[in-house]
Design a protein around this motif. Structure first.
Motif, mmCIF file in Angstrom:
data_model
loop_
_atom_site.group_PDB
_atom_site.id
_atom_site.type_symbol
_atom_site.label_atom_id
_atom_site.label_comp_id
_atom_site.label_asym_id
_atom_site.label_seq_id
_atom_site.Cartn_x
_atom_site.Cartn_y
_atom_site.Cartn_z
ATOM 1 N N ALA A 87 0.834 -1.207 0.000
ATOM 2 C CA ALA A 87 0.000 0.000 0.000
ATOM 3 C C ALA A 87 0.863 1.249 0.000
ATOM 4 O O ALA A 87 0.544 2.247 -0.648
ATOM 5 N N THR A 124 0.812 4.199 -2.914
ATOM 6 C CA THR A 124 0.425 5.579 -2.617
ATOM 7 C C THR A 124 1.613 6.519 -2.565
ATOM 8 O O THR A 124 1.463 7.705 -2.279
ATOM 9 N N VAL A 169 -4.359 3.055 5.521
ATOM 10 C CA VAL A 169 -3.815 1.795 5.023
ATOM 11 C C VAL A 169 -3.395 0.858 6.154
ATOM 12 O O VAL A 169 -2.831 -0.192 5.901
ATOM 13 N N THR A 209 -9.570 3.135 1.316
ATOM 14 C CA THR A 209 -8.512 2.141 1.117
ATOM 15 C C THR A 209 -8.954 0.755 1.567
ATOM 16 O O THR A 209 -8.609 -0.249 0.940
#
Length: 307
Positions: free
Chosen positions: A26, A30, A40, A186
């Protein structure tokens, strides 16, 4: 002397390793490196309803490293998820209060109300995502109820079958509480691409049924076409092979037709209504001549060109 590790410890190690992997992935996605935001990190999530779709949703959350509590009216359906690390709630009320993010995937609107209305006090301050299939007006009524009770409510429409959940082709439509959606986006994206379509709680359901309407219209036309080509000695299988790539190419035309619906006064069509009506009339004539008459093409003509 060998040192033995019990299965519970190994399970915890494996789960932490999996969670760390998801966090790192993640972060890369990002552009945050190793600095994680709250969106996340692992979240506590409850899933009520463990049919094929609810089970797939819970499995996707577990695979992403979230702490998942599950409940189902038939308790046996939770056993496999418990083996994967889910906590099984004894009652629906217990599941509703086990997490700040609650996901409902139950039978229908009545089942949703059966669970949430008695639990209104404990749901305040939580985010409820209703992925149960309902009509747009049912979704709006639930949204109004939730707003009056100060519950953050998101309605959703799943554009996937259970086996697609978590895969590249799955997406889910959401509408309702925008801030709550942003907070948990998310988490929701573990199911598939998350598309927020507006603050109207009924918007996701309306987009859902509209997309499904296009799908069923396509299936109806294919069923009719299959019957027609068989009268010439052809087959529906051969028609499918020829039709699929053509229809795929035609989906690019949807964006070109959209202005004719959104801003009809400013739209200049490539093809006149008269031409379209004549083309559909010819198809209808061919259906009748083949001995497979249908009301389908009359409905299409009136929908696309008017009475």
């Amino acid at each position: 002397m060998s040192i033995g590790l019990d299965s519970r410890y190994l399970s915890i190690v494996a789960r932490e390793a999996k969670l760390d992997g998801h966090r790192r992935a993640a972060a890369r996605a990002t552009g945050q490196g190793e600095d994680m935001t709250d969106s996340v990190t692992a979240q506590r999530v409850s899933v009520l309803g463990l049919g094929a779709m609810g089970t797939a949703l819970a499995q996707a959350l577990l695979a992403a490293g979230h702490e998942v509590t599950v409940w189902n009216r038939t308790a046996a359906r939770a056993e496999a998820l418990a083996a994967e690390g889910a906590t099984v709630a004894a009652t629906a009320a217990q599941a509703l209060t086990a997490a700040e993010l609650v996901i409902l995937c139950v039978l229908d609107d009545a089942a949703v109300r059966e669970h949430v209305e008695p639990a209104v006090e404990s749901l305040r301050g939580r985010v409820v995502v209703n992925l149960t299939t309902t009509s747009p007006e049912q979704a709006r009524a639930l949204g109004r109820w939730a707003e009056a009770e100060r519950i953050a409510w998101i309605d959703g429409g799943i554009m996937a079958v259970p086996s697609m959940i978590g895969g590249p082709d799955a997406f889910v439509l959401y509408s309702g509480a925008a801030a709550a959606f942003a907070k948990y986006r998310t988490v929701l994206e573990v199911f598939g691409r998350a598309e927020f379509v507006g603050a109207d709680p009924g918007a996701a359901a309306m987009y859902d049924v509209s997309i499904l309407g296009g799908m069923y219209a396509m299936f109806a036309a294919f069923a009719q076409g299959g019957a027609m080509v068989r009268t010439t000695g052809g087959s529906a299988a051969q028609l499918a092979a020829l039709m699929a790539p053509f229809l795929q190419a035609m989906t690019a035309m949807l964006a070109q037709y959209a202005p004719g619906i959104d801003t009809p006064d400013q739209y200049v069509p490539e093809q006149s209504d008269e031409f379209t009506a004549a083309a559909i009339g010819l198809i209808d004539k061919a259906a009748t001549e083949s001995g497979t008459p249908t009301e389908l093409f009359g409905v299409l003509r009136r929908t696309l060109t008017g009475p």
